[in-house]
Design an enzyme around this catalytic site. Sequence first.
Site, PDB file in Angstrom:
ATOM      1  N   GLU A   1      -2.470   7.707   6.760  1.00  0.00           N
ATOM      2  CA  GLU A   1      -2.512   5.937   6.701  1.00  0.00           C
ATOM      3  C   GLU A   1      -1.291   5.530   6.931  1.00  0.00           C
ATOM      4  O   GLU A   1       0.005   5.548   5.781  1.00  0.00           O
ATOM      5  CB  GLU A   1      -2.913   4.732   6.036  1.00  0.00           C
ATOM      6  CG  GLU A   1      -3.086   3.216   5.471  1.00  0.00           C
ATOM      7  CD  GLU A   1      -3.654   2.551   4.833  1.00  0.00           C
ATOM      8  OE1 GLU A   1      -4.428   1.352   5.242  1.00  0.00           O
ATOM      9  OE2 GLU A   1      -3.387   2.736   3.467  1.00  0.00           O
TER      10      GLU A   1
ATOM     11  N   ASP B   1       0.393  -1.466  -0.045  1.00  0.00           N
ATOM     12  CA  ASP B   1       0.222  -0.008  -0.116  1.00  0.00           C
ATOM     13  C   ASP B   1       1.020   1.178  -0.460  1.00  0.00           C
ATOM     14  O   ASP B   1       2.162   1.217   0.210  1.00  0.00           O
ATOM     15  CB  ASP B   1      -1.209  -0.087   1.434  1.00  0.00           C
ATOM     16  CG  ASP B   1      -2.480   0.764   0.851  1.00  0.00           C
ATOM     17  OD1 ASP B   1      -2.263   0.680   0.063  1.00  0.00           O
ATOM     18  OD2 ASP B   1      -3.399   0.715   1.987  1.00  0.00           O
ATOM     19  N   HIS B   2       0.455   2.813  -0.264  1.00  0.00           N
ATOM     20  CA  HIS B   2       1.141   3.514  -0.459  1.00  0.00           C
ATOM     21  C   HIS B   2       2.392   3.661   0.256  1.00  0.00           C
ATOM     22  O   HIS B   2       2.531   3.518   1.593  1.00  0.00           O
ATOM     23  CB  HIS B   2      -0.046   4.559   0.985  1.00  0.00           C
ATOM     24  CG  HIS B   2      -1.246   4.500   0.102  1.00  0.00           C
ATOM     25  ND1 HIS B   2      -2.024   5.909  -0.398  1.00  0.00           N
ATOM     26  CD2 HIS B   2      -2.774   4.304   0.994  1.00  0.00           C
ATOM     27  CE1 HIS B   2      -3.519   5.498  -0.607  1.00  0.00           C
ATOM     28  NE2 HIS B   2      -3.591   5.111   0.213  1.00  0.00           N
TER      29      HIS B   2
ATOM     30  N   HIS C   1      -9.619   3.820  -2.523  1.00  0.00           N
ATOM     31  CA  HIS C   1      -9.190   4.042  -1.521  1.00  0.00           C
ATOM     32  C   HIS C   1     -10.079   4.309  -0.530  1.00  0.00           C
ATOM     33  O   HIS C   1     -10.718   4.688  -0.630  1.00  0.00           O
ATOM     34  CB  HIS C   1      -7.907   5.114  -1.446  1.00  0.00           C
ATOM     35  CG  HIS C   1      -6.575   3.646  -1.843  1.00  0.00           C
ATOM     36  ND1 HIS C   1      -5.716   3.040  -1.068  1.00  0.00           N
ATOM     37  CD2 HIS C   1      -6.422   3.466  -3.578  1.00  0.00           C
ATOM     38  CE1 HIS C   1      -4.426   3.122  -2.153  1.00  0.00           C
ATOM     39  NE2 HIS C   1      -5.367   2.736  -3.481  1.00  0.00           N
TER      40      HIS C   1
ATOM     41  N   ASN D   1      -9.783  -0.829  -0.421  1.00  0.00           N
ATOM     42  CA  ASN D   1      -9.393  -0.705   0.991  1.00  0.00           C
ATOM     43  C   ASN D   1     -10.567  -0.392   1.708  1.00  0.00           C
ATOM     44  O   ASN D   1     -11.330   0.425   1.771  1.00  0.00           O
ATOM     45  CB  ASN D   1      -8.658  -0.047   0.717  1.00  0.00           C
ATOM     46  CG  ASN D   1      -7.697  -0.958  -0.496  1.00  0.00           C
ATOM     47  OD1 ASN D   1      -7.254  -0.397  -1.115  1.00  0.00           O
ATOM     48  ND2 ASN D   1      -6.003   0.453   0.109  1.00  0.00           N
TER      49      ASN D   1
ATOM     50  N   HIS E   1      -9.444   8.451   4.587  1.00  0.00           N
ATOM     51  CA  HIS E   1      -8.758   7.056   4.857  1.00  0.00           C
ATOM     52  C   HIS E   1      -9.489   6.468   6.519  1.00  0.00           C
ATOM     53  O   HIS E   1      -9.596   8.463   6.787  1.00  0.00           O
ATOM     54  CB  HIS E   1      -7.899   7.290   5.122  1.00  0.00           C
ATOM     55  CG  HIS E   1      -6.889   6.900   3.939  1.00  0.00           C
ATOM     56  ND1 HIS E   1      -5.736   7.631   3.688  1.00  0.00           N
ATOM     57  CD2 HIS E   1      -6.838   5.423   3.279  1.00  0.00           C
ATOM     58  CE1 HIS E   1      -5.059   6.438   2.602  1.00  0.00           C
ATOM     59  NE2 HIS E   1      -5.839   5.678   2.293  1.00  0.00           N
TER      60      HIS E   1
END
Length: 368
Positions: A189, A116-117, A273, A295, A235
């Site tokens: 996140e 992820d990110h 996301h 996600n 998020h």
Amino acid sequence: MVSDISPSTTHQSRTLKPGVVTGEDYRALVEACKAGGYALPAVNVVGTNSVNAVLEAAAANRSDIIIQCSNGGARFFAGEGLADAEKARILGAASMARHVHSLAKEYGICVILHTDHANRKLIPWVEGLLDVSEQEVAAGRPPLFSSHMIDLSAEPLEDNLRECARLLPYMARLGISLEFELGVTGGEEDGVGHDLEDHADNAHLYTQPEDVLKAWDMLSPLGHVTIAASFGNVHGVYKPGNVQLRPEILLHSQQYVAKAKGLPDKPLSLVFHGGSGSEKDKIAAAVSYGVFKMNIDTDVQFAFAHGIGDFVFSHDEAFRYQIDPETDAPYKKFYDPRKWLREGEKAIIARLNESFQDLGSKGRSIAG
């Protein structure tokens, strides 16, 4: 639920062997999702308990699944006791991937492995994992991961795309895809993200179709890409009304690119996301516009904690005493980690049961 199409009538272009999918098999799974009008949950994991729960849930629902880790999740997987945090991120992500590779085929479903990110400071983490995958491929094995995400959305578009273009050929040579972000997912996140302002109309939360086309022109010739285009997603879970999801932005980007390049409908493979807490009608709309992945990290974290918390609260004294101070009864069967960790696993499974239904992937695994 996204679609009322029964599994028996869903179009499937290919059947894949169970296990982790990479390269052309990964692309085939993405296209099967888009053609079938469904998406897969993407779950961030931090240890074998969460990995195993996700695999169990996917198998029970006959759905393929996406398992991923953030840089912090990878660090935790390796163990907080490792002094070299950068090395621990690489070792932890590789350890997680190997765990999944060794078990996924036994669960009888297809698994996409993803990181992820990764912002600018985390590019060395991704490069380190690419080096490990290069060693795997050289030894005649598949790469560790199906895809990696580069998130340079906080930087100017040109810098974002330039760095993606630098890394993508390396990924493509190994059979790994690139996920990149355009626009900004609000919230944060594991230290990557963007502050959420106190009103819904934040322009940086909405990707422009012109930017998507520019990215497509530059990156698609270099390798396989998926796009995390922002349409107000955030998020975490926020008070209703604080953000405004606009999935029609995804449709506009699909139409804009298809028209400009003379491509069929929905040429883009899109990622959602910040799906936790989203309205079900917005989820359904996003999937119908070409989202193949959503996600849900925050909801799964809460489910795990809630399952364990309920068990602890229900057996309060077992977590304060080894032996009951009044009856002398031993409490080992309650504080045994297998007992309360299993309650957390079962709670993850219950939350994912809902997600498979919402995304329309239940019963649609293309593993055969």
